[in-house]
Scaffold this motif. Structure first.
Motif, PDB file in Angstrom:
ATOM      1  N   LYS A  17       2.827  75.937  69.315  1.00 33.82           N
ATOM      2  CA  LYS A  17       3.115  76.711  68.316  1.00 33.82           C
ATOM      3  C   LYS A  17       3.699  76.358  67.397  1.00 33.82           C
ATOM      4  N   LEU A  18       4.928  75.358  67.113  1.00 34.68           N
ATOM      5  CA  LEU A  18       5.956  75.260  66.328  1.00 34.68           C
ATOM      6  C   LEU A  18       5.136  74.252  64.782  1.00 34.68           C
ATOM      7  N   CYS A  19       4.104  73.400  65.328  1.00 36.15           N
ATOM      8  CA  CYS A  19       3.461  72.801  64.772  1.00 36.15           C
ATOM      9  C   CYS A  19       1.909  73.931  63.320  1.00 36.15           C
ATOM     10  N   GLN A  20       1.775  74.992  64.329  1.00 34.91           N
ATOM     11  CA  GLN A  20       1.581  75.580  63.230  1.00 34.91           C
ATOM     12  C   GLN A  20       2.247  76.358  62.047  1.00 34.91           C
ATOM     13  N   GLY A  21       3.563  76.366  62.140  1.00 42.42           N
ATOM     14  CA  GLY A  21       4.660  76.541  61.137  1.00 42.42           C
ATOM     15  C   GLY A  21       3.981  76.019  59.620  1.00 42.42           C
ATOM     16  N   PRO A  22       4.529  76.601  59.015  1.00 40.60           N
ATOM     17  CA  PRO A  22       4.824  75.282  57.479  1.00 40.60           C
ATOM     18  C   PRO A  22       5.481  73.880  58.332  1.00 40.60           C
ATOM     19  N   ARG A  29      10.363  66.691  59.526  1.00 40.95           N
ATOM     20  CA  ARG A  29      10.183  65.249  58.774  1.00 40.95           C
ATOM     21  C   ARG A  29      11.335  64.488  58.296  1.00 40.95           C
ATOM     22  N   GLU A  30      11.284  64.870  56.944  1.00 38.27           N
ATOM     23  CA  GLU A  30      12.160  64.753  56.032  1.00 38.27           C
ATOM     24  C   GLU A  30      13.738  64.807  56.097  1.00 38.27           C
ATOM     25  N   LYS A  31      13.973  65.548  56.877  1.00 39.63           N
ATOM     26  CA  LYS A  31      15.826  65.916  57.137  1.00 39.63           C
ATOM     27  C   LYS A  31      15.818  64.654  58.203  1.00 39.63           C
ATOM     28  N   THR A  32      15.190  65.011  59.698  1.00 41.80           N
ATOM     29  CA  THR A  32      15.742  64.307  61.078  1.00 41.80           C
ATOM     30  C   THR A  32      14.610  63.160  61.058  1.00 41.80           C
ATOM     31  N   GLY A  33      13.613  63.349  60.216  1.00 46.54           N
ATOM     32  CA  GLY A  33      12.708  61.308  60.423  1.00 46.54           C
ATOM     33  C   GLY A  33      12.212  61.548  61.539  1.00 46.54           C
ATOM     34  N   LEU A  34      11.588  62.862  62.197  1.00 48.31           N
ATOM     35  CA  LEU A  34      11.082  62.218  63.463  1.00 48.31           C
ATOM     36  C   LEU A  34      10.029  63.929  63.479  1.00 48.31           C
ATOM     37  N   PRO A  35       8.805  63.697  64.285  1.00 46.42           N
ATOM     38  CA  PRO A  35       7.642  64.483  64.303  1.00 46.42           C
ATOM     39  C   PRO A  35       7.933  65.346  65.373  1.00 46.42           C
ATOM     40  N   VAL A  36       7.471  66.435  65.172  1.00 46.28           N
ATOM     41  CA  VAL A  36       8.045  68.027  66.229  1.00 46.28           C
ATOM     42  C   VAL A  36       6.890  66.975  67.491  1.00 46.28           C
ATOM     43  N   LEU A 192       5.794  56.107  62.287  1.00 46.95           N
ATOM     44  CA  LEU A 192       6.826  55.933  63.415  1.00 46.95           C
ATOM     45  C   LEU A 192       8.336  56.739  62.836  1.00 46.95           C
ATOM     46  N   LEU A 193       9.724  56.675  63.735  1.00 45.32           N
ATOM     47  CA  LEU A 193       9.926  57.492  63.455  1.00 45.32           C
ATOM     48  C   LEU A 193      11.617  57.118  62.214  1.00 45.32           C
ATOM     49  N   THR A 194      12.094  57.100  61.444  1.00 48.17           N
ATOM     50  CA  THR A 194      13.121  57.058  61.305  1.00 48.17           C
ATOM     51  C   THR A 194      14.425  57.313  61.463  1.00 48.17           C
ATOM     52  N   THR A 195      14.986  56.256  61.681  1.00 48.57           N
ATOM     53  CA  THR A 195      16.597  56.928  63.398  1.00 48.57           C
ATOM     54  C   THR A 195      17.696  56.215  63.303  1.00 48.57           C
ATOM     55  N   ILE A 196      18.965  56.222  63.861  1.00 44.29           N
ATOM     56  CA  ILE A 196      19.567  55.461  63.508  1.00 44.29           C
ATOM     57  C   ILE A 196      20.300  54.581  64.228  1.00 44.29           C
ATOM     58  N   GLY A 197      20.086  53.387  63.511  1.00 43.46           N
ATOM     59  CA  GLY A 197      20.250  52.517  64.852  1.00 43.46           C
ATOM     60  C   GLY A 197      21.680  52.318  65.365  1.00 43.46           C
ATOM     61  N   PHE A 198      22.671  51.954  64.510  1.00 44.07           N
ATOM     62  CA  PHE A 198      24.211  52.126  65.319  1.00 44.07           C
ATOM     63  C   PHE A 198      25.465  52.630  64.404  1.00 44.07           C
ATOM     64  N   LYS A 199      26.324  52.553  64.125  1.00 39.43           N
ATOM     65  CA  LYS A 199      27.305  53.244  63.842  1.00 39.43           C
ATOM     66  C   LYS A 199      28.723  52.664  64.877  1.00 39.43           C
ATOM     67  N   LEU A 200      29.216  51.413  64.105  1.00 38.80           N
ATOM     68  CA  LEU A 200      30.226  51.247  65.299  1.00 38.80           C
ATOM     69  C   LEU A 200      31.535  51.028  64.924  1.00 38.80           C
ATOM     70  N   TYR A 263      -0.152  57.313  66.613  1.00 35.75           N
ATOM     71  CA  TYR A 263      -0.912  58.845  66.411  1.00 35.75           C
ATOM     72  C   TYR A 263      -0.133  60.220  66.344  1.00 35.75           C
ATOM     73  N   TRP A 264       0.527  60.142  67.274  1.00 38.62           N
ATOM     74  CA  TRP A 264       1.107  61.816  67.669  1.00 38.62           C
ATOM     75  C   TRP A 264       0.213  62.433  67.827  1.00 38.62           C
ATOM     76  N   ARG A 265      -0.724  62.061  69.160  1.00 34.75           N
ATOM     77  CA  ARG A 265      -1.825  63.310  69.300  1.00 34.75           C
ATOM     78  C   ARG A 265      -1.295  63.877  70.859  1.00 34.75           C
ATOM     79  N   GLU A 266      -0.736  64.614  70.366  1.00 33.55           N
ATOM     80  CA  GLU A 266      -0.510  65.438  71.990  1.00 33.55           C
ATOM     81  C   GLU A 266      -2.249  65.340  72.802  1.00 33.55           C
ATOM     82  N   ASP A 267      -2.641  65.947  72.029  1.00 31.20           N
ATOM     83  CA  ASP A 267      -4.048  66.204  72.896  1.00 31.20           C
ATOM     84  C   ASP A 267      -4.842  65.139  73.187  1.00 31.20           C
ATOM     85  N   ALA A 268      -4.509  63.890  73.284  1.00 31.81           N
ATOM     86  CA  ALA A 268      -4.540  62.929  73.790  1.00 31.81           C
ATOM     87  C   ALA A 268      -4.753  62.627  75.214  1.00 31.81           C
TER      88      ALA A 268
END
Length: 425
Positions: A17-22, A29-36, A192-200, A263-268
């Motif tokens: 349902k979320l993927c059906q939206g804009p 992804r632009e803000k969080t670095g992550l796909p739904v 790929l995911l863009t993510t935090i590595g670490f902040k020490l 790939y990010w294929r939930e249907d596989a």
């Protein structure tokens, strides 16, 4: 309801349902670095709000406390209902699909879109600082809790991957490869995911990373053991796999609940391609180990595309790294040196290193290299497969992966038929 775990498929419809939206799957992804994806915490939280009335009511009243495992542990260790603190570290926060990577804070717009109140989320802290002290546990009372990281971020630190361009891969239930990109959050165009590595430290520089997450690695071996009965103990797979020269043409794609990176294929769904009457369990065991190495190869190719750089070597850790055949196969297929830590529990070590810095056990980040050297260093596996054979093997894998796409459709059709039969009874 039954507890929701990271491979849980109950959130599949929520994701759809979320993927059906804009913006579709990349809407955040632009803000969080992550796909739904079903992988991330926010989707699980939304499922709880939508499906569990008690949770929905608690969120509306703002007396619900969401959090991942470290939040629960820290809350209870610091007193629980008697003054326990509700926090998460920035690396785990980056897995919620709610963290704005640029600001390092929860993104209000995304929270609103998903129906989640920021008041219900934990405060975000660095990976290395004294969060609080143990309370209510007898002789442990007063001990500072000074380090927290997500599994893979901890392993990145525990492998000493503190330089830009250094990488590690952890082989556990799933497979998780991280590449240190330094102070730059590199947007991925290759799955790929863009993510935090670490902040020490609260005022320390934030290190970012690219990550490729593979859903099934050790989980595939567990499937061979528990579902098919091919082995009694996981380590037995190496002897069976090496008892045959190859897979006999079999390629196994363990997409049991879909495919993650790149790939990010939930249907596989899982497929075994190329079986004949000649196929034996030994071939399938070898194909299972190959699937782990091929999946990692896909992730490294994506990292090369995103960064434009060849990765010189890869540090590895986790339970499956004890399999010498898999480690040599990994090196051969990727064409890079694989460095296996002689202290294999890099995740635990990384968390300890973060806490140690906070309480003054050592002084600076670069001291980690000497600590790791004293812990035993690394064992090397070097590639022996030529480039042409490597390309042929990868093409075989790619062909099988494509055959796994869209198979969830038939699973859905079967459920429809079952529902129709029940309605007629």
């Amino acid at each position: 309801y039954k507890a929701i775990v990271w491979l849980d498929a109950r959130t599949t419809e929520t994701v759809s349902k979320l993927c059906q939206g804009p913006g579709g799957q990349g809407r955040f992804r632009e803000k969080t670095g992550l796909p739904v994806s079903t992988y991330f915490s926010a989707v699980k939280m939304k499922w709880l709000v939508d499906n569990v009335p008690e949770v929905r009511e608690a969120v509306e009243k703002k007396n619900c406390m969401f959090g991942t495992v470290e939040s629960w542990l820290i809350y209870n260790l610091t007193g629980g209902k008697d003054g326990g603190i509700h926090i998460t570290d920035i690396s785990n926060a980056s897995r919620y699909m709610l963290l704005n990577l640029k600001t390092g804070k929860w993104d209000e717009e995304i929270c609103q879109e998903l129906g989640l109140h920021i008041d219900c989320l934990p405060s975000i802290r660095s990976n290395s600082e004294v969060y609080g002290k143990v309370k209510g546990f007898g002789v442990l009372n007063g001990i500072p809790i000074a380090g927290a990281l997500g599994d893979q971020h901890a392993a990145l630190l525990g492998q000493g991957c503190i330089e830009v361009g250094s990488s590690k891969n952890t082989y556990g239930t799933g497979c998780f490869m991280l590449l240190n990109t330094g102070s730059e959050a590199v947007p991925s165009k290759s799955g790929l995911l863009t993510t935090i590595g670490f902040k020490l430290g609260a005022n320390a520089e934030t290190y970012y990373a690219l990550e490729g997450s593979v859903a099934c690695a050790g989980r595939t071996v567990q499937w061979l053991r528990d579902n098919l009965g091919f082995i009694k103990d996981a380590p037995e797979i190496e002897a069976l796999a090496t008892s045959v020269e190859d897979t006999g043409g079999v390629t196994l794609v363990p997409a049991f609940g879909g495919l993650f990176a790149p790939y990010w294929r939930e249907d596989a769904r899982a497929v075994a391609v190329g079986m004949t009457l000649y196929t034996r369990k030994e071939h399938l065991c070898r194909a299972a180990l190959e699937s782990v190495a091929f999946s990692t190869m896909d992730v490294m190719e994506a990292m090369r595309k995103d960064t434009g750089k060849d990765l010189g070597s890869m540090h590895v850790d986790g339970g499956m790294t004890g399999n010498n055949f898999l480690m040599q196969l990994q090196s051969d297929l990727m064409g890079v040196e694989v460095l296996r830590a002689k202290m294999p529990e890099a995740t635990v070590l990384g968390a300890a290193l973060a806490a140690g810095l906070a309480v003054g056990f050592y002084e600076k980040l670069t001291d980690i290299k000497e600590i790791l050297r004293k812990a035993g260093g690394w064992e090397s596996f070097k590639p022996s497969l030529n480039a042409n054979d490597r390309e042929i093997e990868h093409a075989r894998w790619k062909d099988a992966v494509e055959r796994s796409f869209g198979l969830q459709h038939w699973e859905t059709e079967q459920k429809k038929k079952q529902a129709q039969k029940k309605s007629k009874l």
